[in-house]
Structures are given as structure tokens and as C-alpha cells.
Motif scaffolding. Structure first.
Motif, mmCIF file in Angstrom:
data_model
loop_
_atom_site.group_PDB
_atom_site.id
_atom_site.type_symbol
_atom_site.label_atom_id
_atom_site.label_comp_id
_atom_site.label_asym_id
_atom_site.label_seq_id
_atom_site.Cartn_x
_atom_site.Cartn_y
_atom_site.Cartn_z
ATOM 1 N N ILE A 1 -18.819 51.063 26.205
ATOM 2 C CA ILE A 1 -18.692 49.798 26.600
ATOM 3 C C ILE A 1 -19.980 49.463 27.374
ATOM 4 O O ILE A 1 -20.558 49.922 28.297
ATOM 5 N N GLU A 2 -20.791 48.540 27.012
ATOM 6 C CA GLU A 2 -22.053 48.102 27.692
ATOM 7 C C GLU A 2 -22.171 47.269 28.200
ATOM 8 O O GLU A 2 -20.865 46.388 28.719
ATOM 9 N N GLN B 1 -21.438 43.132 27.528
ATOM 10 C CA GLN B 1 -20.093 42.732 27.088
ATOM 11 C C GLN B 1 -19.244 42.491 28.255
ATOM 12 O O GLN B 1 -18.306 42.118 27.782
ATOM 13 N N ASP C 1 -19.817 39.311 29.337
ATOM 14 C CA ASP C 1 -19.521 38.253 28.945
ATOM 15 C C ASP C 1 -18.045 38.019 29.008
ATOM 16 O O ASP C 1 -18.218 36.441 29.005
ATOM 17 N N LEU C 2 -17.647 39.361 29.972
ATOM 18 C CA LEU C 2 -16.291 38.757 29.841
ATOM 19 C C LEU C 2 -16.367 38.342 31.610
ATOM 20 O O LEU C 2 -15.060 37.339 31.540
ATOM 21 N N ALA D 1 -10.845 41.874 26.347
ATOM 22 C CA ALA D 1 -11.701 41.962 25.261
ATOM 23 C C ALA D 1 -10.300 42.212 24.521
ATOM 24 O O ALA D 1 -9.522 43.412 24.499
ATOM 25 N N THR E 1 -10.167 43.205 19.758
ATOM 26 C CA THR E 1 -11.439 43.427 18.781
ATOM 27 C C THR E 1 -10.088 42.818 17.407
ATOM 28 O O THR E 1 -9.229 43.209 18.064
ATOM 29 N N CYS F 1 -9.842 46.280 29.558
ATOM 30 C CA CYS F 1 -11.261 46.015 29.665
ATOM 31 C C CYS F 1 -11.264 45.080 29.554
ATOM 32 O O CYS F 1 -11.055 44.308 28.821
ATOM 33 N N PHE G 1 -14.869 40.607 20.634
ATOM 34 C CA PHE G 1 -16.023 41.656 19.979
ATOM 35 C C PHE G 1 -15.636 41.685 18.537
ATOM 36 O O PHE G 1 -14.904 42.775 18.541
ATOM 37 N N ASP H 1 -17.830 43.897 16.806
ATOM 38 C CA ASP H 1 -18.090 45.147 16.866
ATOM 39 C C ASP H 1 -17.707 46.002 17.420
ATOM 40 O O ASP H 1 -17.810 46.277 19.000
ATOM 41 N N ASN I 1 -18.110 50.257 19.949
ATOM 42 C CA ASN I 1 -18.218 50.196 21.762
ATOM 43 C C ASN I 1 -16.746 50.037 22.202
ATOM 44 O O ASN I 1 -16.576 51.159 23.276
ATOM 45 N N PHE I 2 -15.599 50.241 21.897
ATOM 46 C CA PHE I 2 -14.272 49.681 22.248
ATOM 47 C C PHE I 2 -14.177 51.438 21.608
ATOM 48 O O PHE I 2 -12.305 51.756 21.897
#
Length: 192
Positions: free
Chosen positions: A101-102, A105, A108-109, A122, A124, A132, A168, A170, A173-174
Motif C-alpha cells: 500500500i503506497e 492510495q 486518496d483515502l 479501501a 477492490t 486499510c 481501487f 489496481d 498494491n493490496f
């Protein structure tokens, strides 16, 4: 630097991994927890580690231990201890086994969170990522009720609260390190 406190959850049972994943070597650090803590300190001004017993870690950090009388291996205990020990209205949570997790992300949250929300989480295509996101103090009474009723389903709590889900697309990342093969995949990703 993000001013919202961050809590790294590292008190799980790791039953699917077969050994304590918080203690797995990772990214040049002795443990995955230390890797995550050092990484998150570059993003957040305050980072805490939620755990059952801080003595299993050999590095200095801000630890929040679960109450000794509450030794259930569920995030509920960690949330209750966090609300008792921190005085902020909200905090960001991340599971120790999510090392990809960058900051993008996370930001954004943070940007999507509102004071009216109980949580901003988050999501997906594979579902919600309850460890997260941001949790607000408004959820503290529900966590106490969940503990009393021995109900530790975060999904149920979020479904029955004012939860803001951020999608998200992508998935990489998760990646969660729940099984040995996921840990090995993460090591490969880290080295590539």
C-alpha cells in the motif's frame, strides 16, 4: 507528512501462514513489522503498532498493546486499545501483511474521508479491505458491543455504519501475505 495517526495492526494469529507473519524477515529488515513501521514513518507524523505483546519485537516504536484481559486474536481488541490510548477523532489503519500500500492510495483515502463518515475504507474488485482505511471515534461504542458479544466481523460493522468505500482498480498494491506462497511472491516483487 499526514497528521492523521496511523496504526499498524501486528497482533494477529497468522494461522494460515503457520508462523507469526509480523516477525517474517522483509525488505532488509529483521521483521515485516519493522519494515512497515519505517516505511509508514515517512508518510505519517505519528505511527503506532497494535499488538498483543511488544516484547516480541526487537526495535523501538510506539506500541499499543491489547488489554491483558482481551487476548482474542481479532482486530476488535486492537481497535478498542487504540481508542482508549489515542485521543484523536480518527486514525488510519493498515494490516502488517499489506506491504505494498503506497502513499498514493493512503492519500486518496485521507482525501475522501469526511467528518460525517464513521469509516473510509479501501475496496477492490475482490471486496473490501477493512484493515486499510480510516476509522472514526464514532465507532468506539460499536467495537465495545462487538467485543461483549464476541462478534469480530469488521465487514458487518462497516456495512451497518456510515462507511465511505473508495474503489481501487489496481489489485497488486493490496496483496496480503496470508500464505507462504504470497510471502514468497511479495519477496519477488520487492526484489524486482
Amino acid at each position: 507528512m499526514i497528521d492523521t495517526p496511523c496504526i499498524l495492526f501486528a497482533g494477529g494469529k497468522s494461522s494460515r501462514m503457520g508462523r507469526d507473519k509480523a516477525l517474517l524477515p522483509f525488505g532488509g529488515f529483521t521483521t515485516l513489522t519493522e519494515f512497515q513501521y519505517n516505511r509508514l514513518k515517512k508518510i505519517f507524523s505519528l505511527v503506532y503498532i497494535s499488538c498483543k505483546d511488544k516484547s516480541k519485537f526487537s526495535f523501538d516504536a510506539n506500541f499499543i498493546e491489547d488489554a491483558k484481559e482481551n487476548q482474542t486474536y481479532a482486530p476488535t481488541a486492537g481497535f478498542i486499545s487504540a481508542f482508549k490510548n489515542l485521543y484523536s477523532e480518527s486514525f488510519f489503519v493498515l494490516s502488517v501483511d499489506s506491504p505494498f500500500i503506497e502513499k498514493a492510495q493512503i492519500q486518496d483515502l485521507i482525501d475522501a474521508d469526511t467528518p460525517e463518515s464513521d469509516a473510509t475504507i479501501a475496496k477492490t474488485e475482490y471486496g473490501i479491505q477493512p484493515l486499510c482505511g480510516i476509522y472514526h471515534r464514532s465507532l468506539y461504542p460499536q467495537f465495545l458491543t462487538m467485543q461483549k458479544e464476541n462478534n469480530h466481523k469488521l465487514g458487518y460493522l462497516l456495512k451497518n455504519s456510515k462507511t465511505n468505500y473508495i474503489f481501487f482498480s489496481d489489485e497488486k498494491n493490496f496483496l496480503n501475505l496470508n500464505h507462504q506462497e504470497e510471502y514468497e511472491k511479495a519477496l519477488q516483487l520487492l526484489n524486482s
